[in-house]
Design a protein around this motif. Structure first.
Motif, PDB file in Angstrom:
ATOM      1  N   TYR A 147     -10.485  -3.020   2.748  1.00 33.63           N
ATOM      2  CA  TYR A 147     -10.233  -1.930   1.957  1.00 33.63           C
ATOM      3  C   TYR A 147      -9.255  -1.243   2.648  1.00 33.63           C
ATOM      4  CZ  TYR A 147     -13.298  -4.299  -1.734  1.00 33.63           C
ATOM      5  OH  TYR A 147     -13.759  -5.426  -2.440  1.00 33.63           O
ATOM      6  N   VAL A 148      -7.725  -0.694   1.850  1.00 36.73           N
ATOM      7  CA  VAL A 148      -6.932  -0.079   3.084  1.00 36.73           C
ATOM      8  C   VAL A 148      -6.275   0.876   1.945  1.00 36.73           C
ATOM      9  CG1 VAL A 148      -7.202  -1.877   5.118  1.00 36.73           C
ATOM     10  CG2 VAL A 148      -5.107  -1.846   2.453  1.00 36.73           C
ATOM     11  N   THR A 149      -5.704   1.473   2.581  1.00 38.88           N
ATOM     12  CA  THR A 149      -4.365   2.244   1.245  1.00 38.88           C
ATOM     13  C   THR A 149      -3.076   1.694   1.968  1.00 38.88           C
ATOM     14  OG1 THR A 149      -4.310   4.685   3.293  1.00 38.88           O
ATOM     15  CG2 THR A 149      -6.226   4.187   1.459  1.00 38.88           C
ATOM     16  N   GLU A 150      -2.063   2.339   1.163  1.00 42.72           N
ATOM     17  CA  GLU A 150      -0.750   2.264   1.577  1.00 42.72           C
ATOM     18  C   GLU A 150       0.124   3.298   2.820  1.00 42.72           C
ATOM     19  OE1 GLU A 150       1.942   5.100  -0.428  1.00 42.72           O
ATOM     20  OE2 GLU A 150       0.041   5.440  -1.628  1.00 42.72           O
TER      21      GLU A 150
ATOM     22  N   THR B  53      -2.721   3.433   5.594  1.00 45.48           N
ATOM     23  CA  THR B  53      -3.518   1.690   6.927  1.00 45.48           C
ATOM     24  C   THR B  53      -2.168   1.805   7.387  1.00 45.48           C
ATOM     25  OG1 THR B  53      -5.446   1.798   5.597  1.00 45.48           O
ATOM     26  CG2 THR B  53      -4.668   0.363   7.218  1.00 45.48           C
TER      27      THR B  53
ATOM     28  N   ALA C 124      -3.083  -4.760   8.679  1.00 46.58           N
ATOM     29  CA  ALA C 124      -2.367  -5.848   7.729  1.00 46.58           C
ATOM     30  C   ALA C 124      -2.301  -7.098   8.752  1.00 46.58           C
ATOM     31  CB  ALA C 124      -1.253  -5.712   7.198  1.00 46.58           C
TER      32      ALA C 124
ATOM     33  N   LEU D  93      -6.501  -8.042   1.195  1.00 48.88           N
ATOM     34  CA  LEU D  93      -5.937  -6.628   1.081  1.00 48.88           C
ATOM     35  C   LEU D  93      -6.216  -6.280   0.237  1.00 48.88           C
ATOM     36  CD1 LEU D  93      -5.751  -7.636   4.806  1.00 48.88           C
ATOM     37  CD2 LEU D  93      -4.650  -5.597   4.416  1.00 48.88           C
ATOM     38  N   ARG D  94      -6.804  -5.492   0.119  1.00 45.89           N
ATOM     39  CA  ARG D  94      -7.435  -4.798  -1.665  1.00 45.89           C
ATOM     40  C   ARG D  94      -6.810  -3.421  -1.151  1.00 45.89           C
ATOM     41  NH1 ARG D  94      -8.094  -4.901  -6.894  1.00 45.89           N
ATOM     42  NH2 ARG D  94      -9.826  -5.057  -7.018  1.00 45.89           N
ATOM     43  N   MET D  95      -5.369  -2.999  -1.999  1.00 47.07           N
ATOM     44  CA  MET D  95      -5.202  -1.304  -2.174  1.00 47.07           C
ATOM     45  C   MET D  95      -5.430  -0.513  -2.574  1.00 47.07           C
ATOM     46  SD  MET D  95      -2.585  -0.730  -0.160  1.00 47.07           S
ATOM     47  CE  MET D  95      -1.135  -1.319   0.366  1.00 47.07           C
TER      48      MET D  95
ATOM     49  N   MET E 142      -7.701   8.763   1.054  1.00 46.58           N
ATOM     50  CA  MET E 142      -8.031   7.677   0.693  1.00 46.58           C
ATOM     51  C   MET E 142      -8.612   7.935  -0.830  1.00 46.58           C
ATOM     52  SD  MET E 142     -10.266   3.926   1.616  1.00 46.58           S
ATOM     53  CE  MET E 142      -9.595   3.284   2.084  1.00 46.58           C
TER      54      MET E 142
END
Length: 450
Positions: free
Chosen positions: A161-164, A166, A171, A184-186, A195
């Motif tokens: 679990y990441v964000t734009e 990260t 990745a 990879l879950r945005m 986040m």
């Protein structure tokens, strides 16, 4: 063939290097912040010996054709001013050329390096027994953390679990570790670019119900674009409730843990399973200095330890640690002195003071830019990154503004995008950037926007 110089030859080469170092440092305040021309195509080496003085001149010329990342006007990306004491430590390390992949080859040197790691673990509030390894940068540290998380949680269809915001190294590490892009879950971010912890927990719950295997959540302690810090304490709670590995990417912001303000902003980092720090950012060391800290070093050993018959003569004790078991490298130089020497020579208080000064300067920049009616400042900085743009202007106009600022050759800024908009980005971080240079940078911006 004798490769080692005679004593007088060595003295001559060292003297020339010393003079270059002194001239380089003395020239940094007036050196262009950026003046780069097309690269020279160099010839390969000759069969016959060269002259050190001539070769040094070639290096000096090549080094000048670059963005001046060591100077006080470098306000782009994350400055790495490069402490002289760290460079001397690296020279000494390379001179003795010790192997530190297995501690028994140079136990005292590994113990010196381990002392820096254990000190950092204490600074971050990690428990007794925590450890880690000095790497070539945040990317290698992140790779080791992702592999350890995967092995620790052993998912077959694991989800990260990441964000734009990260860092791309996560990745990349996931890809190298064998994960697919769809693993990879945005997670969406809030209006202030952090986040969204509530949405993250909802996604984890829904994904597990749908047959996914959540195993890793990444909190960012200082994003590259804006320096924004995710809600680390809330993310730590989510990780604990759902059995996830909690990794904190503190490559940029982690160093501010040395300050009182930084510790308050990074609350929750002490609950992480792993933390990435880049001392070549917030500890002013040279590029190529990263650190991975882990709550339980056994997780690194489980993920990275392999053996071979040709290593059977090496003694493998629990301590000092065998760094070949902490990451992908077997062959490894003595990396600790580039950190150990500056910390002991200057004292930790000097680093705390310098970081506090950068936080103060970033607040000054935000206040002054916000006072300009021609400028839009969409975010208050968590750390030392400020982003801004011309009010009511398009991308092309803001790009021209950046080019005009950098054309002065006194400062060098970068850009990013936020919600699709082109933004100028100013990061005050180099230990050589004093208040006078920040005042000058603001004067340049002020004159150009008006």
């Amino acid at each position: 063939m004798i490769f080692d110089p005679e004593r007088d030859q060595l003295a001559s080469m060292m003297a020339a290097t010393r003079d270059f170092a002194a001239e380089f440092l003395e020239g940094l305040p007036t050196a262009p912040a950026s003046r780069v021309t097309a690269a020279v195509k160099y010839d390969g080496p000759e069969e016959t010996p060269g002259d050190f003085a001539e070769l040094l001149e070639t290096f000096k010329s090549a080094a000048r054709n670059a963005v001046e990342t060591a100077g006080p006007g470098y306000l782009a990306y994350f400055p790495a001013g490069g402490l002289v004491s760290s460079a001397l430590g690296e020279f000494l390390s390379l001179l003795v050329n010790r192997f530190t992949g297995v501690a028994s080859m140079a136990p005292d040197l590994v113990a010196m390096e381990d002392s820096v790691i254990r000190w950092l673990c204490r600074e971050f509030g990690l428990p007794d027994g925590a450890g880690g390894v000095i790497t070539t940068g945040g990317s290698l540290a992140t790779l080791a953390a992702v592999v350890a998380a995967r092995e620790s949680r052993t998912p077959e269809n694991g989800t990260i679990y990441v964000t734009e915001h990260t860092h791309l190294s996560v990745a990349k590490a996931a890809r190298i570790a064998g994960l697919r892009a769809d693993q990879l879950r945005m997670v969406p971010v809030t209006e202030d670019q952090r986040m969204d912890a509530d949405v993250a927990e909802e996604l984890i719950t829904a994904d597990r119900a749908a047959g996914r295997e959540p195993f890793l959540i990444v909190g960012t302690a200082g994003s590259t674009s804006t320096g924004t810090i995710d809600p680390l304490d809330a993310l730590a709670g989510i990780a604990e409730r759902h059995g996830l590995w909690f990794h904190v990417d503190g490559a940029y912001g982690g160093g501010f843990q040395l300050t009182e303000r930084g510790r308050a902003k990074l609350r929750g980092v002490e609950r992480a399973d792993s933390i990435t720090i880049d001392p070549h950012k917030t500890m002013f060391l040279a590029y190529g200095t990263g650190v991975l800290l882990v709550r339980d070093p056994a997780t690194l050993r489980t993920a990275h330890t392999v053996d071979a018959t040709y290593l059977q003569d090496l003694q493998r004790d629990p301590w000092p640690p065998d760094y070949c078991d902490f990451g992908p490298e077997l062959t490894r130089e003595f990396r600790g002195l580039r950190m150990w020497l500056p910390l002991h020579l200057h004292g930790v208080a000097a680093f705390r003071h310098a970081l506090d000064q950068k936080l103060d300067l970033a607040e000054d920049v935000h206040r002054e830019l916000s006072a300009l009616p021609e400028v839009d400042v969409p975010l208050k900085p968590d750390l030392t990154v400020n982003v801004f743009r011309l009010n009511g202007a398009g991308d092309a106009e803001n790009r021209r503004l950046l080019e005009s600022i950098n054309a002065t050759e006194r400062v060098f800024l970068s850009s990013t995008r936020l919600r699709g908009d082109y933004l100028l980005r100013m990061c005050v971080l180099s230990h050589r950037t004093e208040p006078s240079r920040v005042t000058e940078a603001l004067a340049i911006v002020r004159s150009l926007v008006r």
